[in-house]
Design a protein around this motif. Structure first.
Motif, PDB file in Angstrom:
ATOM      1  N   LEU A  95      36.406   9.079 -25.199  1.00 15.55           N
ATOM      2  CA  LEU A  95      36.855  10.073 -26.172  1.00 15.55           C
ATOM      3  C   LEU A  95      35.735  10.533 -27.100  1.00 15.55           C
ATOM      4  O   LEU A  95      35.775  11.662 -27.590  1.00 15.55           O
ATOM      5  N   ASP A 115      35.068  14.391 -27.410  1.00 13.58           N
ATOM      6  CA  ASP A 115      35.063  14.998 -28.744  1.00 13.58           C
ATOM      7  C   ASP A 115      33.772  15.784 -28.979  1.00 13.58           C
ATOM      8  O   ASP A 115      33.802  16.907 -29.489  1.00 13.58           O
ATOM      9  N   THR A 116      32.651  15.218 -28.589  1.00 11.25           N
ATOM     10  CA  THR A 116      31.354  15.883 -28.765  1.00 11.25           C
ATOM     11  C   THR A 116      31.302  17.181 -27.967  1.00 11.25           C
ATOM     12  O   THR A 116      30.832  18.208 -28.461  1.00 11.25           O
ATOM     13  N   LYS A 126      33.702  19.843 -29.535  1.00 16.33           N
ATOM     14  CA  LYS A 126      33.155  20.423 -30.777  1.00 16.33           C
ATOM     15  C   LYS A 126      32.320  21.668 -30.511  1.00 16.33           C
ATOM     16  O   LYS A 126      32.147  22.501 -31.393  1.00 16.33           O
ATOM     17  N   CYS A 181      42.371  15.245 -27.837  1.00 18.27           N
ATOM     18  CA  CYS A 181      41.010  15.225 -28.402  1.00 18.27           C
ATOM     19  C   CYS A 181      40.396  16.627 -28.363  1.00 18.27           C
ATOM     20  O   CYS A 181      39.838  17.098 -29.354  1.00 18.27           O
ATOM     21  N   LYS A 218      41.851  19.459 -30.814  1.00 20.86           N
ATOM     22  CA  LYS A 218      41.439  19.477 -32.228  1.00 20.86           C
ATOM     23  C   LYS A 218      40.509  20.659 -32.486  1.00 20.86           C
ATOM     24  O   LYS A 218      40.380  21.121 -33.616  1.00 20.86           O
ATOM     25  N   TYR A 219      39.863  21.150 -31.420  1.00 18.86           N
ATOM     26  CA  TYR A 219      38.860  22.207 -31.562  1.00 18.86           C
ATOM     27  C   TYR A 219      39.252  23.499 -30.854  1.00 18.86           C
ATOM     28  O   TYR A 219      38.901  24.589 -31.303  1.00 18.86           O
TER      29      TYR A 219
END
Length: 194
Positions: free
Chosen positions: A95, A99-100, A103, A126, A129-130
């Motif tokens: 994750l 996540d990276t 982003k 995950c 979120k972006y």
């Protein structure tokens, strides 16, 4: 030669992998008699080749992108202004990596070959979120995958379970029959290992 051949034969996108052995395994790691460090050291696309590969793809007017296996690889790929990323089945539970990548707000192709529904949902959460630019690929993590094990009915299940996302196939078989059949079942993307 591979990039030129894929472009000439009608690929819409071309994907490579970005890793070094230290991103995936440790020295002396073995599966049976197979030394994983040696395998990944031989199988990698050397980082030194990436610049030429991205320049060639640009000249050929075809999108080149990658599957990174580490945070370092994402940072490296961002220098090439990649348009999208792929998450390997093997990395679907990483994750921090997901996540990276998320982003960057670039589209994400998520391969689901080794994942449970819970793990797929965690990866989606995950990324969401972006952004929601997600394509899920049904995948059987066998290299090569036998036609008896391709399980294309999974595409129908995934289309019902993940209605908000594009669904496709990551095809590791030794022919194109599964790829063609997946389109009849609603696949919007086919990744053909080449």
């Amino acid at each position: 030669k591979t990039i030129k051949s894929a472009a000439k034969n009608g690929a819409d996108l071309i994907k490579i992998q970005t890793y070094e052995a230290k991103d995936i395994t440790i020295k002396n790691a073995k599966v049976g008699k197979l030394n994983l460090w040696d395998l990944y050291s031989r199988a990698k696309t050397p980082l030194s080749w990436h610049d030429e590969a991205f320049k060639l793809a640009k000249r050929l007017k075809i999108t080149l992108f990658s599957t990174p296996f580490s945070l370092r690889a994402v940072q490296f790929l961002e220098k090439f202004n990649v348009e999208l990323y792929k998450i390997s089945s093997f990395e679907i539970t990483d994750l921090l990596l997901i996540d990276t990548i998320a982003k960057t707000k670039k589209p994400v192709i998520l391969s689901t070959g080794m994942a449970s529904i819970k793990e797929i949902n965690e990866a989606i959460k995950c990324i969401k979120k972006y952004h929601s630019k997600i394509t899920l690929l049904h995948c059987v993590s066998g290299y090569p995958t036998s036609i008896e094990n391709i399980n294309l009915s999974r595409l129908i299940f995934m289309k019902k379970k993940f209605k908000d996302f594009n669904i496709g196939l990551s095809d590791h078989t030794n022919n194109i029959n599964s790829s063609i059949a997946s389109c009849c079942l609603g696949a919007t993307m086919v990744e053909k290992h080449y």
